[in-house]
Design a protein around this motif. Structure first.
Motif, mmCIF file in Angstrom:
data_model
loop_
_atom_site.group_PDB
_atom_site.id
_atom_site.type_symbol
_atom_site.label_atom_id
_atom_site.label_comp_id
_atom_site.label_asym_id
_atom_site.label_seq_id
_atom_site.Cartn_x
_atom_site.Cartn_y
_atom_site.Cartn_z
ATOM 1 N N MET A 489 0.768 -1.164 -0.101
ATOM 2 C CA MET A 489 -0.195 0.145 -0.059
ATOM 3 C C MET A 489 1.055 1.329 0.082
ATOM 4 O O MET A 489 0.534 2.207 -0.533
ATOM 5 C CB MET A 489 -0.853 0.026 1.107
ATOM 6 N N ALA A 490 2.221 0.967 0.641
ATOM 7 C CA ALA A 490 2.902 2.532 0.572
ATOM 8 C C ALA A 490 3.439 2.586 -0.852
ATOM 9 O O ALA A 490 3.729 3.926 -1.063
ATOM 10 C CB ALA A 490 4.247 2.099 1.189
ATOM 11 N N SER A 491 3.432 2.041 -1.822
ATOM 12 C CA SER A 491 3.452 2.174 -3.311
ATOM 13 C C SER A 491 2.031 2.562 -3.732
ATOM 14 O O SER A 491 2.268 2.792 -5.228
ATOM 15 C CB SER A 491 4.114 0.992 -3.932
ATOM 16 N N ARG A 492 1.012 2.678 -3.442
ATOM 17 C CA ARG A 492 -0.121 3.066 -4.020
ATOM 18 C C ARG A 492 -0.929 4.060 -3.142
ATOM 19 O O ARG A 492 -2.042 4.345 -3.132
ATOM 20 C CB ARG A 492 -0.933 1.616 -3.873
ATOM 21 N N LEU A 493 -0.010 4.993 -2.790
ATOM 22 C CA LEU A 493 -0.756 6.149 -1.984
ATOM 23 C C LEU A 493 -1.437 6.970 -2.914
ATOM 24 O O LEU A 493 -1.111 7.234 -4.101
ATOM 25 C CB LEU A 493 0.398 7.194 -1.357
ATOM 26 N N GLY A 494 -2.699 7.312 -2.416
ATOM 27 C CA GLY A 494 -3.579 8.066 -3.390
ATOM 28 C C GLY A 494 -4.805 7.267 -4.072
ATOM 29 O O GLY A 494 -5.498 7.884 -4.492
ATOM 30 N N GLN A 495 -4.320 6.073 -4.225
ATOM 31 C CA GLN A 495 -5.489 5.096 -4.955
ATOM 32 C C GLN A 495 -6.534 4.956 -4.208
ATOM 33 O O GLN A 495 -6.473 4.848 -2.816
ATOM 34 C CB GLN A 495 -4.662 3.813 -5.442
#
Length: 597
Positions: A489-495
């Motif tokens: 989830m850290a690589s998908r902030l804003g999703q």
């Protein structure tokens, strides 16, 4: 052995302060590392420390650094820290590996014949198969099926005879008992036995002769147990199959090229018997919780590239039904044979927790009446109603938490969750020490060499130690999944994701996404002052205009993912209908505040 703790080393003058990964009930969140005990460890690193003195009035707990793990932001360091925190053994001692290497990869054919001559039953003519996950290497159970006259069934459950190679109190046995079980972390397996045994000599690999402990069970045409026998056996598996293959074969009638001619027929009979056994368990009140497990896919460097629910189908249930039947049969043999044993027990629910759940269930319209001692069928009825509720997932978890934790014990206390009077673990001696202990006792029974005094003394020790190692393994497995979820989830902030409210507390509500990842929406990020109602597990503003309930569908945005603390925060994008908050969808202001922190 002194207590070991794991955390991030920070500076405090010339001394260090260790910020623990998880608060300790006695130590707290941090402890002091005096300068002379830093042992050259650089600040900012994840380290392992050994406790020197506990916290006392007016004085912090103190420790010394014994290992530097590395940069806490690195994925491999995060997993290693979990391994260290739970004291999981990474490597086998040299003498254990030497003992394993002295054994063959496959049994010698002459040894097989000598075993048969000494009374071991030859089951190599049976059509035995293994059914496991596609990535499994330690295949410790195989099954065979025969249709008998009158529509009856003969089921063979054949389990790897690990005790033939791991002798009582030998070097391999001592190490296996210390480990207690194999640990299946998200990115690796820490096996109970060296791979030479777990993946080769003891694994029931196809087209290889293997020694087994075999139960042959007969059932009536409607699935009622009639009789059973236990043997020291020899099998040769005809096929190494997977849950996916079995599911596809039974749904489509298509089988992989090279399968033996009766393969699909055998699977069809297996499914028929498994369905009957499941119906019988349901009739007696066995509890069937339906929680999706999390499957994490990693790239070669260990970074998560996908997270999704682990697919569970009737193929999994098929094997589970057969293993339960074998475990119950063996437990009855041990109990009525008055033999020393390690039982798998599941005791009555905690009265206070069950009462709390009962009140919550009633507030949600779920009928649950318990008079006197609770019965499994009482709770099974509640579970059936819960499955229709939007909050089914969380309500099932709450019911599960009201139950006692399953454990090992030398006394036959029954298994509440399975509604079974006699239960033990017999089917996984490659990866669980209690099963290996049970095999040793059963073999003693079959050969007339029961070491009653030793095994009676060992049973309480094995029960307690195996329960402890199982708890540590379970928590470590959960922590590694949570670690990879935070990284993902850290690589998908804003999703943006869809999910449902899976829990609440005074600080906010938890949301489980469709991919099983769970995070929190803090109340502080929402307009209005929310009042949390613990009895009803809901939260509402003072004016009642906005409320959140268990099971409510919501849409959220990934706001923050802390890969060190393994915590995920969501921002609310869309609230349940008629319960919308006043904030706009994507909350850019809240997102910007987080970036400044």
């Amino acid at each position: 052995m002194m207590q070991q703790v794991v955390g991030i080393l920070t500076a405090s003058g010339q001394d260090g302060v260790l910020l623990l990964d998880s608060p300790d009930s006695v130590i707290g969140r941090e402890l002091l590392i005096p300068a002379r005990h830093l042992n050259g460890a650089p600040f900012g690193m994840k380290v392992v420390a050994e406790l020197l003195s506990p916290a006392m009035e007016g004085r912090q707990a103190r420790a010394k650094v014994i290992e530097v793990l590395g940069d806490p932001a690195r994925p491999d360091v995060a997993i290693l820290a979990i391994i260290r925190r739970y004291g999981l053994p990474e490597r086998f001692p040299g003498k254990v590996l030497e003992a394993a290497e002295s054994l063959p990869i496959d049994p010698d054919p002459d040894d097989i014949e000598r075993e048969i001559a000494s009374g071991r039953r030859d089951f190599r003519s049976l059509r035995t198969i293994t059914i496991d996950g596609a990535d499994a290497k330690d295949l410790d159970d195989a099954v065979s099926i025969e249709r008998l006259p009158g529509g009856r069934f003969r089921l063979g459950v054949h389990i790897a005879d690990v005790s033939h190679y791991v002798t009582d109190r030998g070097v391999l046995d001592v190490e296996a008992r210390r480990r207690g079980n194999s640990v299946y972390l998200v990115d690796r397996v820490l096996p109970m036995l060296p791979p030479r045994l777990s993946n080769s000599l003891c694994s029931l690999n196809p087209d290889r002769d293997r020694l087994t402990m075999s139960t042959i069970l007969e059932f009536s045409a409607d699935g009622q147990f009639e009789k059973g026998e236990l043997f020291r056996g020899v099998i040769r598996s005809r096929a190494r199959t997977t849950y996916d293959e079995v599911k596809t074969a039974l749904e489509t009638g298509q089988v992989l090229e090279g399968r033996y001619p009766q393969f699909l027929d055998d699977l069809t009979v297996m499914r028929e018997l498994a369905d009957l056994l499941k119906s019988d368990r349901q009739a007696r009140g066995a509890l069937e919780f339906e929680f999706p497990e999390t499957k994490v896919e990693l790239d070669p460097e260990g970074h998560p590239i996908d997270i999704k629910p682990y697919p569970i189908s009737f193929a999994n249930e098929l094997i589970e039904s057969f293993m339960i039947a074998a475990n119950e049969f063996v437990a009855r043999e041990l109990h009525f044979g008055h033999l020393p044993a390690v039982y798998r027990v599941h005791e009555l629910p905690d009265p206070e927790k069950l009462e709390r759940f009962t009140k919550l269930a009633k507030s949600l319209g779920i009928r649950l009446t318990i008079r006197g001692t609770p019965r499994p069928s009482d709770l099974a009825g509640a579970l059936a109603q819960i499955r229709k509720d939007p909050a089914a997932h969380t309500l099932s978890h709450l019911l599960l938490r009201s139950l006692a934790k399953a454990r090992y014990a030398p006394e036959n206390l029954g298994h509440f969750g399975l509604a079974s009077e006699h239960y033990c673990h017999f089917t996984s001696p490659i990866r669980r020490y209690p099963d290996l202990f049970i095999h040793r006792v059963l073999k003693g029974m079959l050969t007339g060499s029961v070491n009653r005094r030793r095994w009676t003394a060992d049973a309480p020790v094995v029960s307690e130690q195996s329960s402890e190692t199982e708890r540590a393994a379970d928590q470590a497995e959960r922590d590694t999944v949570a670690q990879k979820a935070a990284e993902y989830m850290a690589s998908r902030l804003g999703q943006t994701y869809h999910g449902f409210i899976s829990g609440l507390n005074p600080a906010g509500f938890f949301v489980q996404l469709e991919n099983t990842v769970e995070g929190m929406v803090p109340f502080r990020e929402l307009d209005g002052y929310f009042i949390y109602d613990e009895e009803k597990l809901m939260a509402a503003t003072r004016d009642g205009q906005t409320a959140f309930h268990l099971g409510d569908p919501v849409t959220v945005q990934v706001a923050r993912a802390d890969t060190v603390r393994r915590q995920i925060d969501f921002a609310l994008v869309e609230a349940p209908k008629s319960r919308k908050t006043k904030k706009t969808a994507r909350q850019p202001a809240a997102k910007n505040r987080r970036r400044r922190k």
